[in-house]
Scaffold this motif. Structure first.
Motif, short mmCIF file in Angstrom:
data_model
loop_
_atom_site.label_atom_id
_atom_site.label_comp_id
_atom_site.label_asym_id
_atom_site.label_seq_id
_atom_site.Cartn_x
_atom_site.Cartn_y
_atom_site.Cartn_z
N MET A 1 0.86 -1.22 0.00
CA MET A 1 0.00 0.00 0.00
C MET A 1 0.86 1.22 0.00
O MET A 1 0.69 2.12 -0.76
CB MET A 1 -0.84 -0.01 1.25
N TYR A 43 -14.12 3.83 -2.84
CA TYR A 43 -13.25 4.58 -1.91
C TYR A 43 -11.87 4.82 -2.53
O TYR A 43 -11.05 5.53 -1.95
CB TYR A 43 -13.06 3.78 -0.61
N PHE A 46 -6.42 5.39 -6.09
CA PHE A 46 -5.12 4.99 -6.64
C PHE A 46 -5.13 5.20 -8.16
O PHE A 46 -6.18 5.20 -8.78
CB PHE A 46 -4.86 3.51 -6.31
N GLY A 95 -1.01 -2.20 -6.82
CA GLY A 95 -1.97 -1.83 -7.87
C GLY A 95 -2.90 -0.73 -7.43
O GLY A 95 -2.73 -0.14 -6.35
N GLY A 96 -3.96 -0.72 -8.21
CA GLY A 96 -4.43 -1.63 -9.23
C GLY A 96 -4.49 -3.07 -8.72
O GLY A 96 -4.43 -3.33 -7.52
N THR A 97 -4.61 -3.95 -9.64
CA THR A 97 -4.74 -5.40 -9.32
C THR A 97 -3.69 -6.19 -10.09
O THR A 97 -3.97 -6.72 -11.19
CB THR A 97 -6.16 -5.88 -9.68
N GLU A 128 0.20 -7.67 -4.66
CA GLU A 128 -1.16 -7.41 -4.20
C GLU A 128 -2.10 -8.18 -5.13
O GLU A 128 -1.96 -8.12 -6.35
CB GLU A 128 -1.47 -5.92 -4.24
N ASP A 130 -6.31 -9.60 -5.79
CA ASP A 130 -7.74 -9.49 -5.44
C ASP A 130 -8.38 -10.87 -5.54
O ASP A 130 -8.08 -11.62 -6.49
CB ASP A 130 -8.48 -8.59 -6.44
N GLY A 153 -6.38 -8.37 -0.98
CA GLY A 153 -7.30 -7.28 -0.66
C GLY A 153 -8.67 -7.83 -0.29
O GLY A 153 -9.45 -8.19 -1.19
N GLN A 155 -10.84 -6.44 2.55
CA GLN A 155 -11.55 -5.22 2.96
C GLN A 155 -12.63 -5.49 4.01
O GLN A 155 -12.76 -4.77 4.98
CB GLN A 155 -12.14 -4.47 1.75
N ARG A 167 -16.90 -3.51 -4.55
CA ARG A 167 -15.88 -4.54 -4.77
C ARG A 167 -16.36 -5.54 -5.83
O ARG A 167 -17.56 -5.79 -5.97
CB ARG A 167 -15.57 -5.28 -3.47
N ASP A 192 -5.76 -7.43 3.73
CA ASP A 192 -6.11 -6.04 4.05
C ASP A 192 -7.58 -5.94 4.46
O ASP A 192 -8.44 -6.54 3.80
CB ASP A 192 -5.95 -5.14 2.81
N TYR A 223 -6.78 -0.70 7.70
CA TYR A 223 -6.75 0.72 7.33
C TYR A 223 -8.07 1.37 7.69
O TYR A 223 -9.13 0.84 7.36
CB TYR A 223 -6.50 0.86 5.82
N ASP A 224 -8.01 2.52 8.33
CA ASP A 224 -9.21 3.30 8.62
C ASP A 224 -9.61 3.99 7.32
O ASP A 224 -8.75 4.56 6.64
CB ASP A 224 -8.89 4.33 9.72
N VAL A 226 -10.16 6.25 4.43
CA VAL A 226 -9.78 7.63 4.12
C VAL A 226 -10.74 8.12 3.03
O VAL A 226 -10.89 7.46 2.00
CB VAL A 226 -8.33 7.70 3.60
C1 LIG Z 1 -3.36 -0.53 -3.55
S1 LIG Z 1 -4.70 -1.00 -2.61
C2 LIG Z 1 -4.96 -2.64 -3.11
C3 LIG Z 1 -5.56 -2.73 -4.38
C4 LIG Z 1 -6.17 -4.10 -4.65
N1 LIG Z 1 -6.62 -4.09 -5.98
C5 LIG Z 1 -7.39 -4.32 -3.74
O1 LIG Z 1 -8.31 -3.61 -3.93
O2 LIG Z 1 -7.31 -5.19 -2.92
C6 LIG Z 1 -4.01 -1.37 -1.06
C7 LIG Z 1 -4.99 -1.32 0.09
O3 LIG Z 1 -5.25 0.02 0.36
C8 LIG Z 1 -6.44 0.08 1.14
N2 LIG Z 1 -7.16 1.27 0.69
C9 LIG Z 1 -7.33 1.68 -0.57
N3 LIG Z 1 -8.01 2.85 -0.59
C10 LIG Z 1 -8.28 3.15 0.69
C11 LIG Z 1 -8.99 4.22 1.36
N4 LIG Z 1 -9.55 5.22 0.67
N5 LIG Z 1 -9.07 4.21 2.70
C12 LIG Z 1 -8.50 3.22 3.42
N6 LIG Z 1 -7.82 2.17 2.86
C13 LIG Z 1 -7.73 2.15 1.52
C14 LIG Z 1 -7.21 -1.21 0.91
O4 LIG Z 1 -7.23 -1.98 2.10
C15 LIG Z 1 -6.35 -1.92 -0.15
O5 LIG Z 1 -6.32 -3.31 0.00
#
Ligand SMILES: C[S@@+](CC[C@H](N)C(=O)[O-])C[C@H]1O[C@@H](n2cnc3c(N)ncnc32)[C@H](O)[C@@H]1O
Length: 421
Positions: A1, A43, A46, A95-97, A128, A130, A153, A155, A167, A192, A223-224, A226
């Motif tokens: 991340m 949410y 990226f 990623g992305g994925t 990373e 999915d 990922g 969530q 998702r 995550d 992760y809280d 954002v």
């Molecule tokens: C690069 S993303 C992973 C992308 C992957 N495609 C997925 O969705 O599992 C890394 C992590 O960031 C967290 N994340 C992404 N956007 C977020 C947000 N707005 N607030 C909190 N966590 C976030 C998610 O837990 C995600 O698994």
């Protein structure tokens, strides 16, 4: 991340000063961005390219082209270095994925990395992934090429919440993905979770935590949520307003994660990360220790020679940038982070780690006065039990959970105190 949320925080802290704190030619890690996703989660901010739910082989031309440009960037980056590079000890496919790549795509990228930078035999190579984007055969292919750490990922373990987030997988897909990870024998994997989702209750969060624990990953990231302004959530919701949890509820969710995961034997080694002993993410530590790293791909950030910069976030702009850089790439064209801002980065990143920040190196390069300012500023927080100041070891760290929960408050006080010349 790390790579992107980190940069968001850093952008907020820039102000100006000459010279340097770090040694920038000892680079051991590379972040590689694979931007393709089936869809954009509500949410997510990226840099991604949405391909839709159609099978990836409908998009081979675009993915092939991206991999070609990525490899061209890796080659000209190596060519541009005016210092001998070490074999990479960590590689992080984010990623992305990235799990939408085909095995051949990954092989092409790793061959170019090996030829240009070298990959250490004990390298941590993370991807990373999915749920519902990889088969057993594909993961075996990735593992055969060197992928030895998976970040899944998940969530949430609530189908309703997965739908609310947009998702592209279900809870059953999560269990199927973990089944494949175990069948293939990936011995280092992480998952995550996001807390603070719309209408998410404390008991739903508790349930997701316990289901995560039951699956026995070696590492868990919590992760809280954002609220990124440009996202569907960012346009729809206000922080702390229904259906999002109040700040108090979000704090309860944070405390519950700390309690349940540490009780389950995970070490809370970073503000959002928990690991079984020996399974901390080696790559992300590079960020938190404010060390240099390569970044390759659309929207990726790198920190080389004290220069931090991000690549274009749009695919066609990235392709144009690679073509331009092939002709004229030179690190000196990118601004060098000055000593003062390196100090702010080192504090902001290092205080994310449970062990905190050693100030001895800062004293050696910036003198005692800076340390006095830091100690004076943190004194009141240490009285509150949010910060531990160790004058003997010259170490400061945030206490768990309160110091972590109020880290923004503490950091902004610190930055203000350090800004006052
Ligand atoms: C690069 S993303 C992973 C992308 C992957 N495609 C997925 O969705 O599992 C890394 C992590 O960031 C967290 N994340 C992404 N956007 C977020 C947000 N707005 N607030 C909190 N966590 C976030 C998610 O837990 C995600 O698994």
């Amino acid at each position: 991340m790390g790579n992107f949320l980190l940069e968001k925080n850093l952008e907020k802290s820039i102000v100006s000063y000459p010279s340097s704190l770090g040694d920038f030619d000892n680079i051991t890690g590379a972040y590689i961005h694979i931007p393709f996703c089936k869809r954009r989660c509500f949410y997510c901010d990226f840099p991604i390219s949405v391909l839709g739910d159609a099978a990836i082989n409908q998009h081979f031309i675009s993915v092939d082209k991206y991999v070609e440009f990525l490899c061209r960037e890796i080659k000209f980056t190596k060519f541009s270095l005016n210092f001998p590079s070490n074999s990479l000890r960590t590689i992080f496919f984010g990623g992305g994925t990235p799990s939408l790549l085909e095995v051949q795509h990954l092989e092409d990228i790793l061959i170019v990395i090996e030829e240009n930078f070298g990959i250490a035999s004990d390298a941590e190579i993370s991807m990373e992934m999915d749920p519902n984007t990889f088969s057993r055969a594909k993961l075996e292919g990735f593992q055969g090429l060197g992928i030895n750490r998976v970040s899944l990922g998940v969530q949430s373990f609530e189908d309703d919440l997965l739908k609310v987030c947009g998702r592209s997988h279900s809870v059953n897909d999560i269990f199927a993905a973990v089944e494949i990870i175990n069948q293939v024998g990936i011995s280092n994997w992480s998952l995550d979770l996001i807390s603070g989702l719309p209408n998410q209750s404390l008991s739903q969060w508790r349930d997701s935590l316990s289901k995560a624990i039951d699956l026995k990953p070696n590492h868990i990231s919590c992760y809280d949520l954002v609220l990124e302004p440009v996202t569907v959530f960012g346009k729809k919701y206000q922080p702390g307003d229904k259906p999002l949890p109040t700040d108090e509820m979000a704090a309860q969710m944070y405390r519950l994660a700390v309690e349940m995961l540490t009780d389950a034997g995970y070490n809370h080694y970073e503000i959002s990360n928990y690991a079984q002993k020996g399974y901390e993410c080696r790559h992300n530590r590079i960020y938190w220790e404010n060390k240099p790293y390569y970044g390759f791909g659309m929207g990726a950030t790198s920190y080389v020679d004290g220069r931090r910069f991000s690549r274009p976030r749009i695919r066609k702009d990235y392709y144009a940038w690679v073509e331009e850089m092939e002709l004229s790439f030179d690190w000196v064209n990118f601004p060098k982070t000055d000593q003062y801002n390196q100090l702010l980065e080192t504090l902001m990143l290092g205080l994310r780690l449970a062990e905190g920040v050693s100030l001895s190196k800062i004293r050696e390069t910036m003198g005692n006065e800076i340390l006095t300012k830091i100690y004076n500023c943190l004194e009141s927080y240490s009285v509150q039990g949010w910060v531990e100041i160790n004058l003997v070891d010259e170490n400061i760290r945030l206490m768990d959970p309160d110091g972590f929960l109020f880290s923004n408050t503490i950091l902004s006080s610190l930055f203000n105190a350090l800004e006052d010349g």
